[in-house]
Design a protein around this motif. Structure first.
Motif, PDB file in Angstrom:
ATOM      1  N   MET A 106      85.390   2.472  68.414  1.00 60.16           N
ATOM      2  CA  MET A 106      85.007   3.863  68.631  1.00 60.16           C
ATOM      3  C   MET A 106      86.065   4.594  69.444  1.00 60.16           C
ATOM      4  O   MET A 106      86.373   5.761  69.190  1.00 60.16           O
ATOM      5  CB  MET A 106      83.672   3.931  69.372  1.00 60.16           C
ATOM      6  N   ILE A 139      87.354  14.097  66.504  1.00 64.35           N
ATOM      7  CA  ILE A 139      86.138  14.554  67.170  1.00 64.35           C
ATOM      8  C   ILE A 139      86.274  16.032  67.513  1.00 64.35           C
ATOM      9  O   ILE A 139      85.341  16.815  67.355  1.00 64.35           O
ATOM     10  CB  ILE A 139      85.892  13.745  68.459  1.00 64.35           C
ATOM     11  N   PHE A 151      79.045  12.232  66.076  1.00 67.74           N
ATOM     12  CA  PHE A 151      79.001  10.779  66.208  1.00 67.74           C
ATOM     13  C   PHE A 151      78.661  10.143  64.872  1.00 67.74           C
ATOM     14  O   PHE A 151      79.331   9.221  64.422  1.00 67.74           O
ATOM     15  CB  PHE A 151      77.942  10.402  67.263  1.00 67.74           C
ATOM     16  N   LEU A 201      82.577   9.857  63.716  1.00 66.42           N
ATOM     17  CA  LEU A 201      82.997   8.674  64.477  1.00 66.42           C
ATOM     18  C   LEU A 201      82.613   7.382  63.765  1.00 66.42           C
ATOM     19  O   LEU A 201      83.460   6.513  63.516  1.00 66.42           O
ATOM     20  CB  LEU A 201      82.373   8.727  65.873  1.00 66.42           C
ATOM     21  N   MET A 221      85.195   4.457  62.431  1.00 66.37           N
ATOM     22  CA  MET A 221      85.527   3.404  63.396  1.00 66.37           C
ATOM     23  C   MET A 221      85.676   2.039  62.725  1.00 66.37           C
ATOM     24  O   MET A 221      86.311   1.151  63.251  1.00 66.37           O
ATOM     25  CB  MET A 221      84.456   3.317  64.468  1.00 66.37           C
TER      26      MET A 221
END
Lengths: 268, 291
Positions: B161, B169, B183, B187, B191
Motif C-alpha cells: 500500500m 492518490i 482506497f 489503492l 497495490m
C-alpha cells in the motif's frame, strides 16, 4: 527454595549441570525464567556454530553458483535449491533418520544421532544454502566500475577477489545476512521437536517453555518469557552485526553507506 | 491378492504394501496439507489485510494494534507462536463458553495446574464423536496458521500500500473521491503488483511451514511418515520391514521440493502477467522487450 538457589540449581541444567530433577509441582516464575534461560545455551550454541561454519561454505557455494564451469555450478545450484526448497523441519527429520541408519553400519556416525552434532550439521548445511543465495546475489551486484578499477591497478585472481570482490560483496550482502542470522537463531528452536532426542531432558529454550506449558496448562507465562529472551537475542544480533556493518562501510561517505534494513524472510 | 504377502514377488509386494489401510491414511494426509493451504492462504490474506488497514488507520490505538500485530513475528520464533496459540485459543474459547454457558459456576477456572471449565463449556464436548475432535483440532491449527501468517501478510500488504505512488492518490482526491473511495478504487487494485513478490515469498514460506501441523497434534504427513516408516515385526503386520523412516522422509523432502518448484514457476508466470502494462521497472522492461 529461594530464587537464588533455583538459579544455582538450574542455570546450567540444559547442559547437564546442577539439579537433575526438573521441578514438577508448584512452579515459580523464577524457575521458569531460569530454566528457559538455561535452554537458550543450546539455541546460542546451534546458532553460533552453524553461522560461523556456514559462512565459509556459503562463500564457496556462492562462488560455485556464479562459476562458468557447469561441473561446479550445477552441484552448487542443486545444493542451494534442495536446502532452500524444502522445510527445515523435514530436513531435520531426514537427517536424523539418515544418521540413525548410517550409525547401524558405521560406528563413526554414533555422535551424529545426538542433537549437539547431528542437528548442528543439518543447520550448517541449511544456513549455508540460504546465505549462499544472499552472497550470490551480492556477487552479481558488484558495480562494474569496482572490478574495472581493480583490473586497472593490476590486481588479478586471488588478490582481486580478496581485496576487492569479496569485501564489496560482503558489504552489499550484510543487511540481508543479518536477517538470515536472526532467522537462523529462531529456527534453532525446531531442533528438539524434530526427531533429535533431548537426553535427560536437556533441551533448548522452547523445549523447556513447552514443558512448563504442558505441566501448568498455562501458556501465558512460559511463552512470553521465551519471547523476551528471543527479542533480547535478536537485538544483540542486530547490535553485533551493526558494528560489523559500520566497519565494512567505514571507507564510504555517510550517505552512501549500506543501510541496515530488516526484511522478513521468515521461516524455512 | 495381497492376502499372503510371503508369496509375492517384490514388485507386487511393494504394490500391496503401498496400498495398505495405513498408507491410505498417509495419502489422505496429503489432502489435509492441501486443505490447510487452501483455507489458510485466503484466511491469512484476510487477517493480513485487516492488519495492514489497522496499521494505516488514523485512530491511534488501532494503528498501534496493527503495528504490534505486524511486528510480533519479527523477534520471536514462529514455532513458539504455533505452540502458544494452539493452547491459548483453545483456552480462550472454553473460557468464553464457560462464562456464557455456566454463569453460576463458583470455582475459579485456573486451579493450580489445572484449567477447569464446566462440562457444557468443553470444546469439543466430551460426548462428541471422534471426527468432531479431529475437525476441532484441525480448525484450531488453521486459525493458528492464519494468525501467524496474517502477521506476515499484513506487513507485506502494508508495504504494498505504501508503494503505490502518492500521485495516484492525489489524482483520486483531485477527482473528488472520498478517502474510502480512493482506497477501494485506486489503492487496493494497484497495490497487488507491489505486494506480489512478498506474497509469493509468503506462499513458499507457508508451504514450507505445513509440516509444523505435526506439532499442533494433527495427524499429518510427518506423523504418518514416522508411524509407517518405523520397524515393523511380523507379529503385527504381514508386511514386516526394517527402519524405513529415512526413505519416507526422503519422499516428503522430494514432495516439498516438487511443490515449491511448481509454485515458483506458476508464480513467475503470474508476476509476468500482472506486471504487464504497470508503471514499474518490471512493466517498463516488458514494454521495451516488445518494441
Amino acid at each position: 527454595m529461594t530464587c537464588w538457589e533455583t538459579i544455582n540449581a538450574y542455570a546450567f541444567r540444559a547442559i547437564g549441570f546442577g539439579e537433575r530433577q526438573l521441578p514438577s509441582t508448584d512452579f515459580t516464575l523464577c524457575q521458569q525464567f531460569t530454566l528457559i534461560g538455561s535452554g537458550m545455551i543450546w539455541n546460542i550454541y546451534f546458532g553460533l556454530i552453524s553461522l560461523l561454519t556456514g559462512f565459509f561454505l556459503a562463500t564457496l557455494l556462492a562462488l560455485g553458483k556464479g562459476s562458468e564451469n557447469p561441473v561446479i555450478r550445477k552441484p552448487s545450484e542443486w545444493f542451494i535449491f534442495v536446502f532452500r526448497g524444502s522445510p527445515l523441519f523435514i530436513q531435520f527429520f531426514f537427517g536424523y533418520f539418515l544418521f540413525l541408519s548410517l550409525k547401524s553400519q558405521y560406528s563413526f556416525f554414533d555422535p551424529f544421532t545426538s542433537a549437539w552434532l547431528g542437528a548442528a550439521v543439518v543447520l550448517f548445511l541449511n544456513t549455508s544454502a540460504y546465505s549462499a543465495e544472499i552472497f550470490y546475489g551480492a556477487l552479481q551486484a558488484i558495480p562494474r566500475g569496482d572490478v574495472d578499477a581493480a583490473d586497472a591497478y593490476g590486481l588479478a585472481g586471488w588478490k582481486r577477489f580478496r581485496r576487492i570482490i569479496w569485501p564489496t560483496s560482503l558489504r552489499l550482502a550484510w543487511p540481508a545476512y543479518t536477517n538470515e542470522a536472526i532467522f537462523l537463531f529462531h529456527s534453532t528452536t525446531l531442533v528438539f521437536f524434530s526427531g533429535f532426542p533431548a537426553s535427560q531432558q536437556m533441551g533448548d529454550a522452547l523445549y523447556y517453555a513447552s514443558y512448563f506449558a504442558d505441566k501448568t496448562f498455562n501458556p501465558f507465562i512460559p511463552y512470553p518469557i521465551l519471547a523476551m529472551y528471543f527479542i533480547l537475542m535478536t537485538l544483540t544480533i542486530i547490535g553485533i552485526f551493526g558494528i560489523v556493518n559500520l566497519r565494512l562501510n567505514r571507507h564510504l561517505p555517510n550517505d552512501r553507506r549500506g543501510r541496515m534494513k530488516f526484511r522478513m524472510q521468515v521461516i524455512r | 491378492m495381497c492376502a499372503d504377502p510371503d508369496t509375492l514377488s517384490s514388485f507386487w509386494w511393494m504394490t500391496c504394501y503401498l496400498t495398505t489401510g495405513k498408507h491410505l491414511g498417509l495419502y489422505w494426509a496429503f489432502g489435509t496439507v492441501l486443505l490447510l493451504l487452501a483455507i489458510t492462504a485466503p484466511a491469512a490474506l484476510m487477517f493480513g489485510f485487516g492488519g495492514a488497514m489497522a496499521a494505516r488507520s488514523n485512530f491511534l490505538p488501532l494503528q498501534w494494534f496493527g503495528k504490534a500485530y505486524m511486528s510480533i513475528v519479527r523477534g520471536v520464533p514462529d514455532i513458539a507462536f504455533f505452540l502458544f496459540f494452539v493452547i491459548a485459543l483453545d483456552q480462550a474459547f472454553e473460557w468464553t463458553r464457560h462464562k456464557v454457558l455456566c454463569p453460576d459456576w463458583d470455582q475459579p477456572i485456573r486451579q493450580g495446574n489445572d484449567f477447569v471449565v464446566c462440562d457444557a463449556a468443553k470444546l469439543p464436548l466430551s460426548t462428541a464423536p471422534q471426527y468432531i475432535h479431529e475437525i476441532y483440532g484441525f480448525a484450531l491449527a488453521v486459525l493458528t496458521f492464519a494468525i501467524v501468517f496474517g502477521a506476515f501478510a499484513a506487513s507485506v500488504l502494508y508495504g504494498g500500500m505504501r508503494a503505490v505512488p502518492r500521485g495516484q492518490i492525489e489524482t483520486a482526491e483531485a477527482y473528488g473521491m472520498s478517502h474510502r473511495q480512493s482506497f477501494r478504487r485506486i489503492l487496493v487494485p494497484q497495490m497487488w503488483v507491489y505486494a506480489l513478490p512478498g506474497l509469493s515469498n509468503l506462499w513458499m514460506v507457508l508451504i514450507k511451514a505445513t509440516p509444523l501441523l505435526f506439532l499442533l497434534g494433527v495427524p499429518d504427513i510427518v506423523y504418518w511418515a514416522k508411524e509407517l516408516g518405523g520397524t515393523k515385526t511380523p507379529q503385527f503386520t504381514s508386511f514386516p520391514h526394517g527402519d524405513w523412516r529415512m526413505w519416507y522422509f526422503l519422499f516428503l523432502l522430494v514432495f516439498y521440493l516438487a511443490f515449491t518448484k511448481v509454485s515458483e514457476v506458476v508464480l513467475d508466470r503470474l508476476m509476468k502477467r500482472l506486471t504487464h502494462g504497470q508503471a514499474t521497472t518490471g512493466g517498463e522492461a516488458q514494454r521495451r522487450a516488445q518494441v
